[in-house]
Design an enzyme around this catalytic site. Structure first.
Site, mmCIF file in Angstrom:
data_model
loop_
_atom_site.group_PDB
_atom_site.id
_atom_site.type_symbol
_atom_site.label_atom_id
_atom_site.label_comp_id
_atom_site.label_asym_id
_atom_site.label_seq_id
_atom_site.Cartn_x
_atom_site.Cartn_y
_atom_site.Cartn_z
ATOM 1 N N SER A 124 2.885 -21.162 9.046
ATOM 2 C CA SER A 124 1.760 -20.479 8.413
ATOM 3 C C SER A 124 0.442 -20.977 8.986
ATOM 4 C CB SER A 124 1.787 -20.723 6.895
ATOM 5 O OG SER A 124 2.956 -20.198 6.325
ATOM 6 N N ASP A 290 10.434 -11.933 -4.591
ATOM 7 C CA ASP A 290 9.568 -13.097 -4.432
ATOM 8 C C ASP A 290 8.195 -12.867 -5.045
ATOM 9 O OD1 ASP A 290 8.784 -15.626 -3.479
ATOM 10 O OD2 ASP A 290 7.914 -14.738 -1.681
ATOM 11 N N CYS A 340 5.121 4.274 6.195
ATOM 12 C CA CYS A 340 4.551 3.450 5.133
ATOM 13 C C CYS A 340 5.412 3.387 3.879
ATOM 14 C CB CYS A 340 3.168 3.997 4.775
ATOM 15 S SG CYS A 340 2.333 3.097 3.456
ATOM 16 N N CYS A 363 -3.912 1.520 0.664
ATOM 17 C CA CYS A 363 -3.621 2.845 1.231
ATOM 18 C C CYS A 363 -4.568 3.222 2.361
ATOM 19 C CB CYS A 363 -3.669 3.898 0.126
ATOM 20 S SG CYS A 363 -3.449 5.589 0.734
#
Length: 394
Positions: A124, A290, A340, A363
């Site tokens: 990360s 998660d 999407c 969006c």
């Protein structure tokens, strides 16, 4: 009963982490449990490995370790992971171990083990120091870039297979090309993932203490990526990647978009349905996802049954189906829905252009990026369909 394919992110230290990244929604999940020092015991580990492998088919199987910070559980714990995996895996299973880490605890011993056992490591890092250190800080509030790069250098020195996971947030959202070039040129990274930070507001007390984070509310924090900025970020990275890196650098969103042209969905965010990506806490509690580790979405504990039991429940099936059945009319008529599929349900708290609730907050950004990339992705798909590499798309 038909076996449902599934994946799991497993948290051997629960939400515990040695860092204090200010946008991390998961740090508050320690409030779900009363006990101090939330750590997966050896008995719980054995139950998890046994049940995970028993529920998986033959072939390649991926066991994914996350947190919090999973390396806090110690190297001996992961040596035991490997031993138990070898004991319980069936002859027809090939198990790939993956671990997502902030990299700050890695050293030669860790990386020698990770290389020897073939772990795939996700590191990360949010870009160069001035961008990374904005939010990825330690418990004292200081930036962690130098420590993460130290971990990256250990990984490189030992030849550990590594990909970069970069969150896109308010600090780096306007620096897409810069971030991409940093990973490619300065770090020499070839596998990249970009994850948007969409952080609901209202889960901190007046004195800055975390409350239990839930997927509720329709306001976001100032740390969150803007929807339009998310689209521009991905488009900047895409344009930079097209110049010379197709087939050399692999960016998850681009690979996922190309695969979608062939009806293949490897990322739950942009799959038509979800519900098969579970989360397991340190005590073997199983949750729907998660992003939904919260009381309403707890399915049970592995002490009470295996993964297929939880996947087959009507509540979990509906959780997965609702990704498709709850699409707004704006989504249903969208020309890039094929790429999407409405994005992650956790982000569907905005209103559509028709005033309908349930539109994805991101969006505008997704539409911008997918529309921008679609003509080139279509050419790549034709190249692949004819037996040529995607890089030979022109």
């Amino acid at each position: 009963m038909r076996q449902i394919p599934f994946s799991v992110v497993t948290k051997p230290t629960g939400a515990a982490c040695n860092l204090d990244c200010t946008y991390c929604f998961f740090l508050s999940k320690e409030l779900l449990y009363d006990e101090a020092g939330q750590r997966m015991t050896e008995e719980q580990l054995e139950t998890y490995v046994r049940e995970f492998l028993a529920g998986q088919p033959d072939g390649e199987v991926t066991m994914a370790w996350q947190g919090g910070e999973p390396t806090m559980r110690g190297l001996a714990f992961f040596r035991r992971v490997v031993e138990l995996t070898r004991h319980y895996q069936r002859p027809g299973q090939q198990v790939l171990q993956t671990i997502q880490t902030n990299g700050t605890l890695l050293d030669d011993d860790w990386c020698e083990f990770l290389k020897e056992e073939g772990f795939l490591v996700g590191l990360s890092i949010d870009g160069p120091q001035h961008l990374h250190d904005a939010y990825r800080v330690n418990k004292a509030g200081r930036g962690t870039h130098a420590q993460v790069i130290r971990g990256w250098e250990f990984l490189r020195r030992h030849g550990v297979e590594t990909n970069i996971l970069c969150t896109v947030n308010a600090a780096n959202q306007d620096h897409g090309a810069e971030v991409y070039r940093y990973f490619r040129d300065d770090l020499g990274a070839t596998f990249l993932q970009f994850i948007p930070i969409v952080e609901r507001a209202g889960y901190e007390t007046a004195d800055g203490q975390r409350l239990l984070y839930l997927q509720q509310g329709n306001q976001v924090t100032e740390r969150s990526v803007g929807s339009a900025q998310w689209g521009r970020f991905l488009s900047e990275v895409f344009d930079e990647w097209l110049k010379a890196d197709v087939g050399k650098v692999f960016v998850q969103h681009f690979d996922v978009m190309l695969a979608a042209r062939f009806g293949q969905y490897s990322l739950c965010v942009h799959s038509p349905e979800c519900g098969s990506a579970l989360a397991v806490e340190h005590n073997n509690d199983v949750y729907s996802c998660d992003h939904y580790v919260e009381p309403e979405y707890k399915l049970g504990n592995l002490a009470d049954g295996g993964f297929q039991k939880f996947l087959q429940t009507e509540e979990q099936r509906e959780f997965g189906r609702s990704k498709r059945t709850s699409l707004t009319q704006q989504c249903l008529r969208c020309p890039v829905r094929w790429a999407c599929h409405g994005g992650c349900p956790k982000d569907r708290f905005a209103e559509s252009v028709d005033g309908e609730p349930g539109q994805n907050y991101l969006c505008e950004g997704y539409y911008t990026f997918f529309t921008h990339a679609a003509p080139t992705i279509e050419k790549m798909a034709r190249a692949v369909a004819s037996g040529r590499p995607a890089a030979d798309y022109s």
